[in-house]
Enzyme design. Structure first.
Site, PDB file in Angstrom:
ATOM      1  N   ASN A   9       1.007  -1.194  -0.042  1.00 49.40           N
ATOM      2  CA  ASN A   9       0.003   0.055  -0.007  1.00 49.40           C
ATOM      3  C   ASN A   9       0.786   1.207   0.077  1.00 49.40           C
ATOM      4  OD1 ASN A   9      -1.917   2.017   0.417  1.00 49.40           O
ATOM      5  ND2 ASN A   9      -2.226   1.429   2.556  1.00 49.40           N
ATOM      6  N   LYS A  11       0.389   4.254  -0.117  1.00 51.56           N
ATOM      7  CA  LYS A  11      -0.732   5.595   0.472  1.00 51.56           C
ATOM      8  C   LYS A  11      -0.225   6.644  -0.563  1.00 51.56           C
ATOM      9  CE  LYS A  11       0.251   3.605   5.036  1.00 51.56           C
ATOM     10  NZ  LYS A  11      -0.198   3.609   6.240  1.00 51.56           N
ATOM     11  N   HIS A  95      -9.628   0.927   4.554  1.00 52.76           N
ATOM     12  CA  HIS A  95      -8.469   1.134   5.195  1.00 52.76           C
ATOM     13  C   HIS A  95      -8.660   2.395   6.745  1.00 52.76           C
ATOM     14  CE1 HIS A  95      -4.370   2.463   6.298  1.00 52.76           C
ATOM     15  NE2 HIS A  95      -3.811   1.518   5.702  1.00 52.76           N
ATOM     16  N   GLU A  97      -7.264   4.778   7.648  1.00 52.90           N
ATOM     17  CA  GLU A  97      -6.915   5.739   7.219  1.00 52.90           C
ATOM     18  C   GLU A  97      -8.276   6.538   6.492  1.00 52.90           C
ATOM     19  OE1 GLU A  97      -3.097   5.590   5.454  1.00 52.90           O
ATOM     20  OE2 GLU A  97      -2.452   4.848   7.465  1.00 52.90           O
ATOM     21  N   GLU A 167      -5.890  -5.145  10.209  1.00 55.73           N
ATOM     22  CA  GLU A 167      -4.749  -4.004  10.554  1.00 55.73           C
ATOM     23  C   GLU A 167      -5.191  -3.162  11.703  1.00 55.73           C
ATOM     24  OE1 GLU A 167      -2.832  -2.963   6.725  1.00 55.73           O
ATOM     25  OE2 GLU A 167      -4.661  -1.633   6.971  1.00 55.73           O
ATOM     26  N   GLY A 173       1.838   2.155  10.581  1.00 57.77           N
ATOM     27  CA  GLY A 173       2.755   3.231  10.706  1.00 57.77           C
ATOM     28  C   GLY A 173       3.567   3.758  11.910  1.00 57.77           C
ATOM     29  N   SER A 212       2.951  -2.464  10.278  1.00 59.93           N
ATOM     30  CA  SER A 212       4.424  -2.406  10.628  1.00 59.93           C
ATOM     31  C   SER A 212       5.000  -3.763  10.072  1.00 59.93           C
ATOM     32  CB  SER A 212       4.777  -2.088  11.930  1.00 59.93           C
ATOM     33  OG  SER A 212       4.354  -0.627  12.027  1.00 59.93           O
TER      34      SER A 212
HETATM   35  C1  PEP Z   1      -0.868   0.085   5.750  1.00 60.16           C
HETATM   36  O1  PEP Z   1      -0.944   1.307   5.406  1.00 60.16           O
HETATM   37  O2  PEP Z   1      -1.825  -0.828   5.495  1.00 60.16           O
HETATM   38  C2  PEP Z   1       0.313  -0.412   6.582  1.00 60.16           C
HETATM   39  C3  PEP Z   1       0.067  -1.674   7.383  1.00 60.16           C
HETATM   40  O3  PEP Z   1       1.192   0.273   6.915  1.00 60.16           O
HETATM   41  P1  PEP Z   1       2.519   0.114   7.682  1.00 60.16           P
HETATM   42  O4  PEP Z   1       3.060  -1.175   7.031  1.00 60.16           O
HETATM   43  O5  PEP Z   1       3.598   1.346   7.487  1.00 60.16           O
HETATM   44  O6  PEP Z   1       2.262  -0.114   9.042  1.00 60.16           O
END
Ligand code: PEP
Length: 252
Positions: A9, A11, A95, A97, A167, A173, A212
């Protein structure tokens, strides 16, 4: 046996020259994958670039959002049919976000997933609890509600054609990863909920872990029985990291 899947992803990151080197490196780096599948979900303006760089490779591509509407006066929105024209396969919906920053609720997320399925695209339906919800011991309540909303709207056939992603918001993040045991517990809970709808579908749906994931922790997460791969944010922007994660998914 479910195929493992690693999805990047991006972003709101990237630019044409950097994307080109990243995509070329990933294509070369995952050319030898035997079992796992991989994909990148890029910002809308880069879909044409992803299509031309990735066509014929082992890397599928997709988007990070979609409108729930097929067409019309929805300024700034992008429909599922438009994504299909650029060869997308996967599209993220729900997601955290999008849920937190853009106010998307369970009903909107479900409507978006439905629009994707109707167009023949694969929704990656994201669910997960915040830190306060985990600390308040309501992870299952929150994730259960999110999964039920998707399941009610999509039905067993729709879920069978979708991917789920767990998630935990506190791990996205932040550099904090759920332990493999924490991830497995929620993945098993999700699969159990799906089994309550349709046992065969529940056995076949891929449930990705996101939060992460890095080259250094991917293998231990993916080793868990109900973790079928990862949704990768930050690490998907670094070719070597993403390739290593895809390779960690490519095990027997
Ligand atoms: C994501 O944006 O779906 C995500 C898991 O980000 P990160 O791996 O940076 O935590």
């Amino acid at each position: 046996m479910r195929q493992r899947l690693a999805v990047g992803n991006w972003k709101m990151h990237g630019n044409l020259p950097e994307n080109r080197s990243l995509l070329d490196a990933v294509v070369a780096g995952v050319a030898g994958l035997q079992r796992a599948a991989c994909a990148v979900c890029v910002p809308f303006p880069y879909l044409a670039q992803a299509q031309s760089a990735l066509a014929g490779s082992k890397v599928a591509w997709g988007a990070q959002n979609v409108s729930q509407h097929p067409k019309g006066a929805f300024t700034g929105e992008v429909s599922a049919a438009m994504l299909l024209e650029f060869g997308c396969r996967y599209v993220l919906v729900g997601h955290s976000e999008r849920r937190q920053l853009f106010g998307e609720d369970d009903a909107t997320v479900a409507a978006k997933a439905k629009a994707l399925l109707a167009a023949g695209l694969t929704p990656i339906v994201c669910v997960g609890e915040t830190l306060a919800e985990r600390e308040g011991n309501i992870t299952e309540q929150v994730v259960g509600r999110q999964v039920a909303a998707a399941a009610d709207a999509l039905g067993a056939d729709g879920l069978a054609a979708s991917v789920m992603a767990y998630e935990p918001v506190w791990a996205i993040g932040t550099g904090k990863t759920a332990s493999p045991e924490q991830a497995q517990a929620v993945h098993a809970f999700i699969r159990g909920l799906l089994a309550g709808r349709d046992r065969k579908m529940a056995g076949s749906v891929q449930i990705l872990y996101g939060g992460s994931v890095k080259a250094s922790n991917a293998a231990e997460l993916f080793a868990k029985a109900d973790v079928d791969g990862g949704l990768i944010g930050g690490a998907s922007l670094v070719a070597g990291e993403f390739i290593a994660i895809c390779k960690a998914a490519d095990v027997a």
